[in-house]
Design an enzyme around this catalytic site. Structure first.
Site, PDB file in Angstrom:
ATOM      1  N   ASP A  20      13.260  19.623   1.167  1.00 39.83           N
ATOM      2  CA  ASP A  20      14.309  19.594   0.141  1.00 39.83           C
ATOM      3  C   ASP A  20      13.787  19.718  -1.288  1.00 39.83           C
ATOM      4  OD1 ASP A  20      15.415  18.789   2.517  1.00 39.83           O
ATOM      5  OD2 ASP A  20      16.269  16.940   1.741  1.00 39.83           O
ATOM      6  N   GLN A  36      10.384  17.569  -1.480  1.00 41.95           N
ATOM      7  CA  GLN A  36       9.819  16.773  -0.403  1.00 41.95           C
ATOM      8  C   GLN A  36       8.524  17.424   0.053  1.00 41.95           C
ATOM      9  OE1 GLN A  36      11.896  13.694   1.176  1.00 41.95           O
ATOM     10  NE2 GLN A  36      11.526  14.069  -0.982  1.00 41.95           N
TER      11      GLN A  36
END
Length: 363
Positions: A20, A36
């Site tokens: 993400d 992430q």
């Protein structure tokens, strides 16, 4: 076995895994994209916040990791997704901290320079889910200004009921729960990476559904600071490799969105050094009530109108990834085609972003 080529126009980590996009923002004259990141192997692991900056939204420079999972309240899953907001010259991050003892909670960090971050001693700033005392699915806070205060939306789920929860703060540090602004049992167990923002004369609620569709949903409606009134669902992106999209307002007043360019079901090649990328930034607009995602102006010189993955036959326009058809439309309905070609992927934009199709090439 040959090395997998790097991509030319998408941010990828030097090594490891990313998913993400997080904390997208324009701060001190540069675009910042956090994400992430598991730096130790090309697979999902305890989450860190990777970090990259850009002057033009096309070329990205990877910076040192912004957040490490180094606190007790992050000792299980690490530092999950979140967002960024500038206040009083500082950049504030709000993210989901995951521990064995507390589950998924919300924490914050701040920075003077946008590179080195300090976590609050008061973390987690939201220690309990309003829906589930075990904090099993309570994540992905998106903070934004509203009037002279702040709001935050967060994804949650319990017993099959997916919810987008709304919180309010006067100082960005102390948060009170307002209530759910969206609930459904039809869009997967948790609305991941929710986002709420004004667009044109409307508000848009954005989230990613983690059920079998793995798709990004847009809901156009109205928002009064406490309630969101939905008018209709839209899915302008139909490709299999665009997920966890997040938007931000840049220094030019544009609402820009970036997604994760990969998907959980895609097998990782045995010789992979890195996995995952960020999509081409897209400018959002509302045209005749329809959410459109067009390539940012900085990418115009990179786009082409022709590619082997886009074919016209028997009055139809087909988009395929090399092995299967992903999109089929009547050719007469397609007035413009823009394609970003990269070594491993294609991003296809039809009618200036009315329909988008993002995918990895397959044989």
């Amino acid at each position: 076995m040959s090395e997998i080529p790097r991509m030319n126009y998408h941010f990828e980590p030097e090594a490891g895994w990313i998913n993400d996009p997080n904390g997208l923002c324009f701060f001190k004259g540069q675009y910042h994209a956090f994400c992430q990141h598991y730096p130790h192997a090309p697979k999902w692991g305890p989450m860190h916040w990777g970090h990259a900056v850009s002057d033009d939204l096309i070329h990205w420079q990877e910076l040192p990791i912004a957040l490490y999972p180094d606190m007790p309240y992050e000792n299980y899953g690490g530092c999950f997704s979140g967002s960024a907001l500038e206040k009083d010259g500082k950049l504030w991050l709000m993210y989901t901290s995951v521990s064995k003892e507390r589950g998924q909670t919300q924490s914050m960090a701040w920075s003077e320079d946008g590179i080195h971050f300090t976590k609050l001693s008061e973390n987690p700033v939201i220690a309990e889910s309003p829906l589930d005392p075990e904090n099993r699915d309570f994540r992905d806070p998106k903070i934004f200004p509203y009037g002279d205060s702040y709001r935050m939306v967060c994804g949650a789920g319990v017993d099959g009921l997916a919810s987008v929860l709304l919180f309010r703060s006067d100082d960005l540090l102390h948060w009170s729960y307002v209530g759910p602004i969206f609930q459904s049992r039809e869009y997967g167990p948790v609305p991941e990476c929710p986002d709420l923002f004004p667009l044109g004369d409307k508000w848009v609620l954005l989230f990613s559904r983690m059920d079998e569709t793995r798709s990004v949903q847009f809901i156009v409606g109205d928002f009064d600071g406490e309630h969101f009134t939905a008018e209709g669902f839209q899915q302008p992106e139909i490709g299999p490799d665009f997920y966890a999209a997040q938007s931000f307002l840049d220094g030019k007043g544009r609402r820009i969105v970036i997604g994760w360019l990969f998907n959980w079901n895609r097998p990782v090649p045995e010789n992979a050094v890195r996995v995952g990328a960020l999509s081409l930034p897209r400018e959002l607009s509302l045209r005749n009530g329809k959410v459109c995602m067009a390539p940012v102006a900085e990418a115009k010189t990179l786009l082409t109108a022709e590619d082997d993955c886009v074919e016209r036959c028997d009055g139809k326009l087909l988009v395929h990834n090399g092995s299967r058809v992903l999109l089929e439309l009547p050719e007469q309905d397609v007035k413009a085609v823009e394609i970003l070609q990269d070594t491993l992927t294609r991003e296809v934009f039809l009618n200036h972003g009315e329909v988008c199709c993002t995918f990895y090439l397959e044989k």
